[in-house]
Write a protein that holds these residues in place. Structure first.
Motif, mmCIF file in Angstrom:
data_model
loop_
_atom_site.group_PDB
_atom_site.id
_atom_site.type_symbol
_atom_site.label_atom_id
_atom_site.label_comp_id
_atom_site.label_asym_id
_atom_site.label_seq_id
_atom_site.Cartn_x
_atom_site.Cartn_y
_atom_site.Cartn_z
ATOM 1 N N SER A 81 20.325 6.301 11.908
ATOM 2 C CA SER A 81 21.173 6.423 10.715
ATOM 3 C C SER A 81 20.615 7.460 9.759
ATOM 4 C CB SER A 81 21.282 5.061 10.015
ATOM 5 O OG SER A 81 21.919 4.103 10.839
ATOM 6 N N GLU A 82 19.295 7.462 9.607
ATOM 7 C CA GLU A 82 18.662 8.447 8.725
ATOM 8 C C GLU A 82 18.845 9.853 9.258
ATOM 9 O OE1 GLU A 82 14.220 9.410 6.874
ATOM 10 O OE2 GLU A 82 14.604 7.503 7.879
ATOM 11 N N ARG A 83 18.715 10.037 10.570
ATOM 12 C CA ARG A 83 18.875 11.366 11.170
ATOM 13 C C ARG A 83 20.313 11.861 11.072
ATOM 14 N NH1 ARG A 83 15.656 13.041 15.308
ATOM 15 N NH2 ARG A 83 16.664 15.038 14.929
ATOM 16 N N LEU A 84 21.272 10.936 11.265
ATOM 17 C CA LEU A 84 22.671 11.332 11.347
ATOM 18 C C LEU A 84 23.348 11.422 9.987
ATOM 19 C CD1 LEU A 84 23.801 9.144 14.394
ATOM 20 C CD2 LEU A 84 23.332 11.588 14.386
ATOM 21 N N GLY A 85 22.774 10.749 8.992
ATOM 22 C CA GLY A 85 23.412 10.745 7.679
ATOM 23 C C GLY A 85 24.587 9.798 7.585
ATOM 24 N N ARG A 86 24.652 8.837 8.491
ATOM 25 C CA ARG A 86 25.677 7.796 8.429
ATOM 26 C C ARG A 86 25.113 6.532 9.062
ATOM 27 N NH1 ARG A 86 27.916 11.033 12.791
ATOM 28 N NH2 ARG A 86 27.901 9.854 14.757
ATOM 29 N N THR A 87 25.691 5.387 8.705
ATOM 30 C CA THR A 87 25.164 4.112 9.160
ATOM 31 C C THR A 87 25.513 3.870 10.623
ATOM 32 O OG1 THR A 87 25.357 3.178 6.949
ATOM 33 C CG2 THR A 87 25.176 1.628 8.776
ATOM 34 N N MET A 88 24.515 3.468 11.384
ATOM 35 C CA MET A 88 24.717 3.091 12.776
ATOM 36 C C MET A 88 24.327 1.628 12.934
ATOM 37 S SD MET A 88 22.922 4.608 16.214
ATOM 38 C CE MET A 88 23.969 6.065 16.204
ATOM 39 N N ALA A 89 25.138 0.861 13.633
ATOM 40 C CA ALA A 89 24.850 -0.544 13.874
ATOM 41 C C ALA A 89 23.917 -0.701 15.063
ATOM 42 C CB ALA A 89 26.150 -1.304 14.140
ATOM 43 N N ALA A 90 23.134 -1.772 15.061
ATOM 44 C CA ALA A 90 22.236 -2.047 16.177
ATOM 45 C C ALA A 90 22.996 -2.208 17.488
ATOM 46 C CB ALA A 90 21.421 -3.303 15.885
ATOM 47 N N GLU A 91 24.249 -2.665 17.412
ATOM 48 C CA GLU A 91 25.057 -2.856 18.617
ATOM 49 C C GLU A 91 25.369 -1.544 19.319
ATOM 50 O OE1 GLU A 91 25.104 -6.381 16.278
ATOM 51 O OE2 GLU A 91 25.580 -4.299 15.724
ATOM 52 N N ALA A 92 25.201 -0.418 18.628
ATOM 53 C CA ALA A 92 25.461 0.893 19.233
ATOM 54 C C ALA A 92 24.256 1.432 19.985
ATOM 55 C CB ALA A 92 25.882 1.891 18.162
ATOM 56 N N VAL A 93 23.171 0.650 20.066
ATOM 57 C CA VAL A 93 21.930 1.073 20.719
ATOM 58 C C VAL A 93 21.735 0.269 22.001
ATOM 59 C CG1 VAL A 93 19.412 1.241 20.500
ATOM 60 C CG2 VAL A 93 20.879 1.607 18.481
ATOM 61 N N VAL A 94 21.433 0.956 23.091
ATOM 62 C CA VAL A 94 21.003 0.311 24.336
ATOM 63 C C VAL A 94 19.599 0.799 24.646
ATOM 64 C CG1 VAL A 94 21.438 -0.038 26.795
ATOM 65 C CG2 VAL A 94 23.368 0.175 25.212
ATOM 66 N N VAL A 95 18.675 -0.129 24.809
ATOM 67 C CA VAL A 95 17.283 0.201 25.118
ATOM 68 C C VAL A 95 17.144 0.370 26.630
ATOM 69 C CG1 VAL A 95 14.888 -0.590 25.001
ATOM 70 C CG2 VAL A 95 16.458 -1.047 23.097
ATOM 71 N N THR A 96 16.408 1.383 27.033
ATOM 72 C CA THR A 96 16.223 1.685 28.456
ATOM 73 C C THR A 96 14.746 1.867 28.767
ATOM 74 O OG1 THR A 96 16.543 4.054 28.010
ATOM 75 C CG2 THR A 96 18.485 2.774 28.659
ATOM 76 N N SER A 97 14.438 1.910 30.048
ATOM 77 C CA SER A 97 13.055 2.129 30.495
ATOM 78 C C SER A 97 12.777 3.633 30.534
ATOM 79 C CB SER A 97 12.829 1.486 31.861
ATOM 80 O OG SER A 97 13.038 0.088 31.788
ATOM 81 N N GLY A 98 12.598 4.199 29.339
ATOM 82 C CA GLY A 98 12.455 5.636 29.179
ATOM 83 C C GLY A 98 13.816 6.292 29.071
ATOM 84 N N SER A 99 13.863 7.476 28.457
ATOM 85 C CA SER A 99 15.145 8.153 28.300
ATOM 86 C C SER A 99 15.665 8.703 29.620
ATOM 87 C CB SER A 99 15.054 9.269 27.256
ATOM 88 O OG SER A 99 14.128 10.266 27.652
#
Length: 393
Positions: A81-99
């Motif tokens: 959110s800080e990088r993009l300048g808009r709010t992002m919800a945690a639900e928009a994130v998927v954690v993976t085993s490395g990028s």
């Protein structure tokens, strides 16, 4: 024993970098080859503290949610959110085993064999392997000092190209070292909206801008048709094997389903460690400052040594962040041919041909300055110069 392998595997190029790492692992060789952060720059003591805290929680040694543990998804969403300048919800994130896993899952979710995919040329070899494994038809677009040549892409789109994906390492490009300029970022997002493709913004190096250089604004800040990939490997430690992706909800849901087929979930233990370190803003900011300063010094040491040893026989990019510089010989030297002699002299690097899709990159090489302190980098370049001199006799 005869094993019949998948036809998709036939088109997957082996990674020259992985093969080369076996040679450069010899203790007498200084490696400029692998994209490895320096072991001396990894915050091992702080990781040990976070491990001790995490392992006290029984959940740390248990299976977790496929999409990732809530604390990590929340802190990643906060940083994004800080990088993009808009709010992002945690639900928009998927954690993976490395990028790298994130990239593979995105390709599996979106691509059928034969689908057109735009890649940069030179290309990040991990992306090349993923798209080859997916059976995609690759359309290379050149990279210059300002990143992907988006105007070339625009011309091809106007001529009828309709890619499913456009992949870019937008900041401190691997291998070229370039950063996509702000106008090109905005134009790429505009093209994605106009022609209906998704941009995969691969961004493991975006936080590694050197002093005096602002952090690049993500392509995703300019439009919604962008999937961002991030990683803890370059800013904390590769062994954590924690990455993430953010993007449209239907894609995140598809990636989560595919991840269930792959590994069920990323390590709960390393997720909790990563979440604690990223959430400790004062510590993380200070750590990034130290890391950027060290990488800045190393980049200067390497490029300065190259100028002193090779003079006009090479051109060398001037890094403004990240981990790599791009070398091109002007005297006819071919780094792939020089490499055996270089290894005999105790130095390794990656020839540009390893990253080529359509261009002739036989005069180029990628050098990583992140893995070694300045004195070692000076020695490595001296050895490379000696190998170069020996090959000319």
């Amino acid at each position: 024993m005869t094993i019949t392998l998948s036809t998709r595997l036939h088109d997957v190029r082996g990674s020259a970098i992985r093969d080369l790492l076996a040679l450069t692992a010899r203790p007498e060789v200084i490696s400029l080859a692998g994209g490895l952060p320096g072991t001396d720059l990894l915050p091992r003591e702080r990781i040990a503290q976070a491990l001790a805290t995490a392992v006290a929680d029984p959940a740390a040694v248990q299976y977790g949610e496929t999409a990732g543990l809530r604390p990590l998804r929340e802190v990643v969403a906060e940083h994004e959110s800080e990088r993009l300048g808009r709010t992002m919800a945690a639900e928009a994130v998927v954690v993976t085993s490395g990028s790298q896993q994130a990239l593979d899952l995105v390709a599996r979710a979106l691509l059928d064999p034969g689908d057109p995919v735009v890649v940069e040329d030179p290309v990040y070899v991990g992306a090349l392997q993923v798209f080859q494994a997916a059976g995609a038809t690759l359309h290379p677009v050149p990279v210059d000092a300002d990143g992907m040549a988006v105007d070339v892409l625009a011309d091809r789109l106007a001529a009828g190209l309709r890619p499913r994906l456009v992949h870019t390492v937008s900041s401190f490009h691997n291998p070229r070292g370039a950063t996509l300029s702000p106008p090109r970022r905005a134009y790429l997002a505009e093209l994605a909206e106009r022609y209906g493709f998704l941009v995969v913004e691969d961004d493991p190096y975006g936080l590694l801008a050197f002093d005096g250089h602002p952090l690049p604004t993500p392509v995703a800040a300019h439009g919604d048709r962008v999937v961002r990939l991030g990683s803890a490997s370059k800013v904390l430690a590769p062994a954590l094997r924690v990455g993430w992706l953010t993007g449209p909800a239907p894609l995140c849901a598809a990636v989560e389903r595919l991840k269930q087929c792959t590994d069920l979930c990323t390590s709960s233990l390393t997720q909790l460690v990563t979440a604690e370190l990223l959430a400790d803003h004062a510590w993380f900011d200070a750590h990034l400052d130290r890391l950027r300063a060290a990488l800045h010094d190393r980049a200067g040491a390497l490029t300065g040594a190259v100028a002193g040893v090779f003079g006009d026989a090479v051109t060398c990019s001037v890094p403004t962040g990240g981990m790599f510089c791009w070398l091109e010989f002007t005297d006819g030297t071919r780094p792939a041919d020089l490499l055996p002699t270089a290894l005999d002299h105790g130095v390794g690097y990656v020839p540009g041909t390893a990253f080529a899709v359509g261009q002739d990159l036989s005069a180029a090489a990628r050098l990583c300055y992140a893995s070694n302190p300045p004195a070692e980098l000076h020695t490595a370049v001296e050895r490379l110069g000696a190998a170069w001199g020996a090959s000319a006799t």
